[in-house]
Design a protein around this motif. Structure first.
Motif, short mmCIF file in Angstrom:
data_model
loop_
_atom_site.label_atom_id
_atom_site.label_comp_id
_atom_site.label_asym_id
_atom_site.label_seq_id
_atom_site.Cartn_x
_atom_site.Cartn_y
_atom_site.Cartn_z
N SER A 51 0.81 -1.21 0.00
CA SER A 51 0.00 0.00 0.00
C SER A 51 0.84 1.27 0.00
O SER A 51 0.37 2.33 -0.40
CB SER A 51 -0.93 0.00 1.22
N SER A 52 2.09 1.17 0.44
CA SER A 52 2.97 2.34 0.47
C SER A 52 4.42 1.91 0.27
O SER A 52 5.24 1.98 1.20
CB SER A 52 2.82 3.10 1.79
N PRO A 53 4.75 1.47 -0.96
CA PRO A 53 6.07 0.89 -1.20
C PRO A 53 7.15 1.90 -1.59
O PRO A 53 8.26 1.52 -1.96
CB PRO A 53 5.81 -0.05 -2.36
N GLY A 54 6.86 3.18 -1.52
CA GLY A 54 7.84 4.17 -1.96
C GLY A 54 7.98 4.14 -3.46
O GLY A 54 6.98 4.09 -4.18
N ASP A 55 9.22 4.14 -3.95
CA ASP A 55 9.42 4.15 -5.40
C ASP A 55 9.36 2.75 -6.02
O ASP A 55 9.55 2.58 -7.22
CB ASP A 55 10.74 4.84 -5.77
N GLY A 56 9.10 1.73 -5.20
CA GLY A 56 8.96 0.37 -5.71
C GLY A 56 10.27 -0.35 -5.93
O GLY A 56 10.27 -1.53 -6.33
N ARG A 57 11.39 0.30 -5.68
CA ARG A 57 12.69 -0.33 -5.87
C ARG A 57 13.19 -0.99 -4.58
O ARG A 57 12.71 -0.68 -3.49
CB ARG A 57 13.72 0.69 -6.34
N VAL A 58 14.16 -1.88 -4.74
CA VAL A 58 14.81 -2.52 -3.59
C VAL A 58 16.25 -2.05 -3.54
O VAL A 58 16.94 -2.02 -4.56
CB VAL A 58 14.74 -4.06 -3.70
N SER A 60 20.16 -1.67 -1.21
CA SER A 60 21.08 -2.28 -0.25
C SER A 60 21.19 -1.34 0.94
O SER A 60 21.85 -0.30 0.88
CB SER A 60 22.45 -2.48 -0.90
N LEU A 61 20.53 -1.69 2.05
CA LEU A 61 20.43 -0.79 3.20
C LEU A 61 20.75 -1.50 4.51
O LEU A 61 20.42 -2.68 4.70
CB LEU A 61 19.02 -0.20 3.30
N ALA A 62 21.37 -0.75 5.41
CA ALA A 62 21.63 -1.26 6.76
C ALA A 62 20.41 -0.99 7.64
O ALA A 62 19.66 -0.04 7.41
CB ALA A 62 22.86 -0.59 7.35
N ASN A 63 20.22 -1.84 8.62
CA ASN A 63 19.14 -1.67 9.60
C ASN A 63 19.52 -0.55 10.57
O ASN A 63 20.56 -0.61 11.22
CB ASN A 63 18.93 -2.98 10.35
N THR A 64 18.69 0.50 10.66
CA THR A 64 18.96 1.60 11.57
C THR A 64 18.06 1.56 12.80
O THR A 64 18.17 2.41 13.69
CB THR A 64 18.77 2.95 10.86
N VAL A 65 17.17 0.57 12.87
CA VAL A 65 16.27 0.44 14.02
C VAL A 65 17.03 -0.09 15.23
O VAL A 65 16.75 0.29 16.38
CB VAL A 65 15.10 -0.50 13.67
N SER A 66 17.98 -0.97 15.00
CA SER A 66 18.77 -1.56 16.07
C SER A 66 20.13 -1.94 15.51
O SER A 66 20.44 -1.68 14.35
CB SER A 66 18.06 -2.79 16.65
N SER A 67 20.93 -2.59 16.34
CA SER A 67 22.26 -3.02 15.91
C SER A 67 22.21 -4.30 15.09
O SER A 67 23.23 -4.75 14.55
CB SER A 67 23.16 -3.25 17.13
N VAL A 68 21.03 -4.92 14.96
CA VAL A 68 20.89 -6.18 14.25
C VAL A 68 21.06 -5.95 12.74
O VAL A 68 20.41 -5.08 12.16
CB VAL A 68 19.51 -6.81 14.52
N THR A 79 11.96 2.22 0.12
CA THR A 79 11.81 3.66 0.40
C THR A 79 10.41 3.98 0.88
O THR A 79 9.91 5.09 0.66
CB THR A 79 12.12 4.49 -0.86
N SER A 80 9.75 3.05 1.54
CA SER A 80 8.41 3.32 2.06
C SER A 80 8.44 4.49 3.03
O SER A 80 9.25 4.51 3.97
CB SER A 80 7.86 2.09 2.77
N PRO A 81 7.57 5.48 2.81
CA PRO A 81 7.55 6.64 3.72
C PRO A 81 6.70 6.41 4.96
O PRO A 81 6.60 7.29 5.82
CB PRO A 81 6.92 7.73 2.84
N ALA A 82 6.10 5.24 5.07
CA ALA A 82 5.13 4.99 6.16
C ALA A 82 5.78 5.06 7.54
O ALA A 82 5.20 5.62 8.48
CB ALA A 82 4.47 3.63 5.95
N PHE A 83 6.96 4.47 7.67
CA PHE A 83 7.63 4.44 8.97
C PHE A 83 9.09 4.85 8.78
O PHE A 83 9.95 4.01 8.56
CB PHE A 83 7.54 3.05 9.60
N PHE A 91 7.06 -5.08 6.05
CA PHE A 91 5.88 -5.31 6.89
C PHE A 91 4.63 -5.09 6.06
O PHE A 91 4.51 -4.12 5.32
CB PHE A 91 5.89 -4.40 8.12
N SER A 92 3.69 -6.02 6.18
CA SER A 92 2.42 -5.93 5.45
C SER A 92 1.41 -5.14 6.28
O SER A 92 1.48 -5.15 7.53
CB SER A 92 1.86 -7.33 5.22
#
Length: 213
Positions: A51-58, A60-68, A79-83, A91-92
């Motif tokens: 429903s909100s996939p950003g530009d639809g591309r995938v 190579s990104l690091a996780n910035t939510v935690s150290s995992v 590039t989803s702007p939702a969160f 996340f669905s």
């Protein structure tokens, strides 16, 4: 002489078979620069849907939510702007990963991981054929241990894969990376019977030559 000939023929057949086998293809985010669009991979196109996939591309990104981090320094991101800040997570129904294969494949696997060190996330990985028929699905709980979800078919009929939440667990967020697939079609381009026949004919020719001399 006969033993040496047999060994030579066997070694040649094994070497030929090994040379003609096609290796599975793996898409790994760490093989792309940080922030790069993951594209140009032979045999597959990755995209972000929902429903909100950003530009639809995938990317190579690091996780910035935690150290995992997953399978290295980076995973598949969007590039989803939702969160904001969760661009490495999936996340669905907001943003899901889709992998479309150029030709149907016989095997596919993907690695998943919860995006927090103490989180448990309910994910669902699905595979479909070219008619959009669901072929198989795996419901899995991702936690702090990387887990691989694999599908192996009797024939190459997997047209695409979708990674999303289980229906009862909307917005459970998780990391994805290391997609591996195999068309299966090029693994034995020359039938084994042909190799055996060729080896047998060569052996007969050598035996006849020895008798004639």
């Amino acid at each position: 002489m006969k033993l040496a000939l047999k060994r030579t023929l066997l070694a040649g057949a094994v070497a030929f078979a090994a040379h003609t086998q096609a290796a599975p293809i793996t898409v790994e985010a760490d093989d792309f620069a940080a922030g790069a669009h993951i594209t140009g991979v032979t045999g597959v196109t990755l995209s972000a849907i929902g429903s909100s996939p950003g530009d639809g591309r995938v990317y190579s990104l690091a996780n910035t939510v935690s150290s995992v981090q997953i399978t290295g320094a980076r995973g598949f991101g969007n590039t989803s702007p939702a969160f904001p800040g969760f661009e490495a997570s999936w996340f669905s129904p907001t943003v899901e990963l889709r992998a479309d294969f150029t030709s149907p494949v016989v095997f596919v696997s993907i690695v998943g991981l919860a995006d927090g060190p103490t989180d448990t996330e309910l994910a669902r990985i699905e595979i479909y054929d070219g008619s959009n028929t669901l072929l198989d699905a795996t419901d899995i709980t991702f936690d702090s241990t990387e887990r691989t979800v694999s599908f192996a078919r009797g024939s190459a009929d997997i047209a695409y894969l979708i990674a999303r939440n289980q229906l009862s667990a909307s917005f459970d967020s998780f990391l994805l990376d290391h997609l591996t697939f195999d068309t299966g079609g090029a693994r034995v381009p020359v039938p084994g019977t042909v190799l055996l026949l060729g080896a047998g004919l060569l052996g007969v020719a050598v035996a006849r030559r020895r008798r004639s001399t």
